[in-house]
Design an enzyme around this catalytic site. Sequence first.
Site, PDB file in Angstrom:
ATOM      1  N   GLU A 124      31.840 -23.798  -3.308  1.00 16.80           N
ATOM      2  CA  GLU A 124      32.892 -24.190  -4.254  1.00 16.80           C
ATOM      3  C   GLU A 124      32.452 -23.851  -5.671  1.00 16.80           C
ATOM      4  OE1 GLU A 124      35.349 -28.188  -5.736  1.00 16.80           O
ATOM      5  OE2 GLU A 124      33.489 -28.402  -4.601  1.00 16.80           O
ATOM      6  N   ASP A 178      42.039 -32.261  -1.015  1.00 17.28           N
ATOM      7  CA  ASP A 178      40.770 -32.710  -1.580  1.00 17.28           C
ATOM      8  C   ASP A 178      40.868 -34.168  -2.059  1.00 17.28           C
ATOM      9  OD1 ASP A 178      38.092 -32.444  -2.133  1.00 17.28           O
ATOM     10  OD2 ASP A 178      38.333 -31.042  -3.793  1.00 17.28           O
TER      11      ASP A 178
END
Length: 338
Positions: free
Chosen positions: A200, A278
């Site tokens: 990420e 998320d």
Amino acid sequence: MSRLDSFIAGLPKAELHVHHVGSASPQIVAQLAERHPGKVPSNPDDLARFFQFDDFAHFITIYLSVVDLIKTAEDVRLLTYEVGANLATQNIRYAELTVTPYISISDQLPAEAFLEAIEDARVATARDHGVELRWIFDIPADFGIPAAEMTASIACDHDIPGLVGFGIGGAERGFPRPMFAPYVDRARAAGLHSVPHAGETTGPQTVWDAIRDLGAERIEHGISAVHDQTLLDHLVEHGITLDVCLSSNVALKVVADLDSHPIRDLVAAGVRVSVNTDDPPMFATNLNTEYAIAARLLDLDDRGVADLARTAVESSFRDDAGKRRLLAEIEAYVAAAS
């Protein structure tokens, strides 16, 4: 609402990358902030400003301040049940919530009470809303080896009916994934699936580390894989799904904007991608919104959007019978909408 938005809203879905505490709605955060006054505002307008992030490090700081509001078993149950109820409003039938016991368990909230609260809420969510919740327990990397030891012990030494996976979250920089390999190995030996965050905020090497050292079956985020063709080929060959979160990546300044997101290149390379939220309230989104964004970026019609839903189900850690039921529900919905 456009026709495609309406189709998405009614589509039965699964969500694979969504955090337990990060799913707390503004209403629940406000309620908890009133119970436990401190750094987090209880006014909705102030909360909206509070959830504006400078970068990933700032996000972690804000996230932990919300964690600090969860002090009792009743707080845990309230949060978990309300998260499940919200999932139901989006026609999410199955969700794997990433739960981080280390940052909630304390002398005031022991492991047994925490686990009992999430299980009670899991059962009630299925009964009242028809949403099946499962857990992925993750190590908060920022807290190092002590967090890994506690998380592995809780996951492996207790009977936790909804637990299906084990992962690593938090910072990638400064916390290489191989340092946690012994704890992931212990969880895998106990029958849990490996699903770490990687790639990420760092490059492809972190994704390689997650695969080679942690036996990752799915990768949370993993978008930096786009910069390594050999890695892309490996993901395709081994059917490893990337659980991508579009708005999150923009909000945390991982990518400049949605049109710069590498999801197009990942899909073009043949990589399996699931679409997720998320920490939805923190990023002012939900799964229906993320599907609509993905549909625009990937130029999808109804059937393409339904394929995203199928990929999430097929990539999930749900039992085979449960997968078949949800896939059949998706097929029936698509047929009725045609």
